[in-house]
Design an enzyme around this catalytic site. Sequence first.
Site, PDB file in Angstrom:
ATOM      1  N   ARG A 121     -25.081  52.912 -54.357  1.00  0.00           N
ATOM      2  CA  ARG A 121     -24.524  54.317 -54.558  1.00  0.00           C
ATOM      3  C   ARG A 121     -25.135  55.635 -55.784  1.00  0.00           C
ATOM      4  NH1 ARG A 121     -20.050  52.203 -57.333  1.00  0.00           N
ATOM      5  NH2 ARG A 121     -18.258  52.436 -55.563  1.00  0.00           N
ATOM      6  N   LYS A 143     -33.709  66.098 -47.816  1.00  0.00           N
ATOM      7  CA  LYS A 143     -32.657  66.029 -46.432  1.00  0.00           C
ATOM      8  C   LYS A 143     -32.843  64.281 -46.209  1.00  0.00           C
ATOM      9  CE  LYS A 143     -31.577  70.234 -44.520  1.00  0.00           C
ATOM     10  NZ  LYS A 143     -31.740  70.886 -42.747  1.00  0.00           N
ATOM     11  N   GLU A 185     -44.341  72.338 -37.798  1.00  0.00           N
ATOM     12  CA  GLU A 185     -43.632  72.514 -38.613  1.00  0.00           C
ATOM     13  C   GLU A 185     -44.585  73.970 -38.999  1.00  0.00           C
ATOM     14  OE1 GLU A 185     -40.059  72.175 -38.736  1.00  0.00           O
ATOM     15  OE2 GLU A 185     -40.061  70.284 -37.943  1.00  0.00           O
ATOM     16  N   LYS A 227     -42.075  75.057 -48.608  1.00  0.00           N
ATOM     17  CA  LYS A 227     -41.134  74.654 -48.601  1.00  0.00           C
ATOM     18  C   LYS A 227     -40.257  74.114 -49.865  1.00  0.00           C
ATOM     19  CE  LYS A 227     -38.212  71.340 -46.562  1.00  0.00           C
ATOM     20  NZ  LYS A 227     -38.567  70.337 -45.391  1.00  0.00           N
ATOM     21  N   GLU A 237     -28.836  74.270 -48.687  1.00  0.00           N
ATOM     22  CA  GLU A 237     -29.175  75.060 -47.703  1.00  0.00           C
ATOM     23  C   GLU A 237     -27.706  76.392 -47.903  1.00  0.00           C
ATOM     24  OE1 GLU A 237     -30.021  73.013 -44.246  1.00  0.00           O
ATOM     25  OE2 GLU A 237     -28.808  73.703 -43.511  1.00  0.00           O
ATOM     26  N   ARG A 241     -32.289  78.136 -47.252  1.00  0.00           N
ATOM     27  CA  ARG A 241     -32.606  76.785 -46.523  1.00  0.00           C
ATOM     28  C   ARG A 241     -32.509  76.636 -45.029  1.00  0.00           C
ATOM     29  NH1 ARG A 241     -33.139  70.934 -49.036  1.00  0.00           N
ATOM     30  NH2 ARG A 241     -34.482  70.299 -46.888  1.00  0.00           N
ATOM     31  N   ASN A 245     -34.067  75.862 -39.969  1.00  0.00           N
ATOM     32  CA  ASN A 245     -34.350  75.808 -39.146  1.00  0.00           C
ATOM     33  C   ASN A 245     -33.988  76.151 -37.877  1.00  0.00           C
ATOM     34  OD1 ASN A 245     -31.306  73.076 -37.794  1.00  0.00           O
ATOM     35  ND2 ASN A 245     -32.294  72.823 -39.966  1.00  0.00           N
ATOM     36  N   HIS A 248     -34.792  74.972 -34.206  1.00  0.00           N
ATOM     37  CA  HIS A 248     -33.819  73.789 -35.014  1.00  0.00           C
ATOM     38  C   HIS A 248     -32.882  73.540 -33.841  1.00  0.00           C
ATOM     39  CE1 HIS A 248     -37.548  73.049 -37.447  1.00  0.00           C
ATOM     40  NE2 HIS A 248     -37.584  71.352 -37.307  1.00  0.00           N
ATOM     41  N   HIS A 252     -33.335  70.389 -31.234  1.00  0.00           N
ATOM     42  CA  HIS A 252     -31.703  68.867 -31.485  1.00  0.00           C
ATOM     43  C   HIS A 252     -31.260  68.762 -29.986  1.00  0.00           C
ATOM     44  CE1 HIS A 252     -31.955  69.099 -36.403  1.00  0.00           C
ATOM     45  NE2 HIS A 252     -33.362  69.305 -35.859  1.00  0.00           N
ATOM     46  N   HIS A 265     -40.596  65.273 -32.415  1.00  0.00           N
ATOM     47  CA  HIS A 265     -39.795  66.431 -33.158  1.00  0.00           C
ATOM     48  C   HIS A 265     -40.191  67.969 -32.633  1.00  0.00           C
ATOM     49  CE1 HIS A 265     -37.199  68.029 -35.973  1.00  0.00           C
ATOM     50  NE2 HIS A 265     -37.407  68.870 -36.749  1.00  0.00           N
TER      51      HIS A 265
END
Length: 361
Positions: A121, A143, A185, A227, A237, A241, A245, A248, A252, A265
């Site tokens: 956990r 993330k 990026e 960032k 987000e 935030r 993206n 993206h 993706h 990526h």
Amino acid sequence: MKTLTVALGERSYPIHIGPDLLKTGSLVADTLPAPRAVLVTNETVGPLYARQLADGLEAAGVTLLDRIELADGEQHKTPATLEQVYDRLLEARADRKTAVIALGGGVVGDLAGFAAATYQRGVPFVQVPTTLLAQVDAAVGGKTAVNHRLGKNMIGAFYQPRVVLADTDSLGTLPDRELRAGFAEVVKYGLIRDPAFFAYLEEHAQAILARDPEALSEAIYRSCRNKAEVVAADEREADQRALLNLGHTFAHAIETGTGYTDWLHGEAVAAGMVMAAEVSRRAGLLSESDTQRITALLKASGLPVKGPADLATDRYLEIMGVDKKASGGAVRYILLEGIGRAFMTAEVPEAVVREAIDACR
Ligand SMILES: O=C(O)C(=O)C[C@@H](O)[C@H](O)[C@H](O)COP(=O)(O)O
Ligand SMILES: [Zn+2]
């Protein structure tokens, strides 16, 4: 060395940027609750940098219980690889105070971070990014994820590291293609919120890509500052935030649609940002000249400005339908009203999206 802080109250942490940091074990050791850790790296980065990092950690009193070397590549960021990491953590008798240290690029950081978030956990986590993409983006902000067959980063958690150690010397062995991918990026930050940085990149792209130490470290520092500000304002987000993206949604789809093997990526993000700019231009939001500036910078940096020739527009839309920003079945896009001015909207006619994808093939 320069240091920035990601300000998250009790979970605030430093990002150290500079040369020769891997050996400075105390920068990591001082953030750990106990002097033991497991190193997660990959078969490319491990042989190059694990020894230096391990020596520095050991000199600072940290015992490494195991060194896990993953196969290299986004296609290995899977639940199956994650399972192997859990096996090794258990076999090494890692307990709740044993830190997981990720040494490598975005794939290693995302996967090791999710392992750290979920093993018993949650155990302490440290990011030691060795690619430009990971130093300016993936290692900062918490993330963590693995990919699912049906979509990128679909299984994950927000889980912040204790410290980010970005040793700029490790970029010396980074292949040019990877450096360019990371640069996509970097450009993103200029596009979403920092027009002065975008102008700086137009001036200094070639110096950065030629690895001029001053230009490269300035690009990393300004990217991380952007960032860190966004993450501090909106860790999970809820709103702003999501601007990180930009490109993206399309990227993706490219990565998932091509099986995570052909496109890096950052390359997919470059093409995706051009598609987002194209949607913005066609929707009357972005001027012709700003659209051209964006395409010109990415192209001059050796990045793709078109998607894969054989990925059908219907397939893009199918994959984009499960985008994490989708709400109530509607895909939400990050668009541009100008350089440095991004916003999120669901109000985009599908026909415009289709035209933009088709125009970028
Ligand atoms: O940190 C963020 O927030 C980002 O969106 C940064 C992205 O560049 C990065 O690729 C991120 O992993 C994408 O996350 P996802 O939530 O869209 O899967
Ligand atoms: Zn990204």
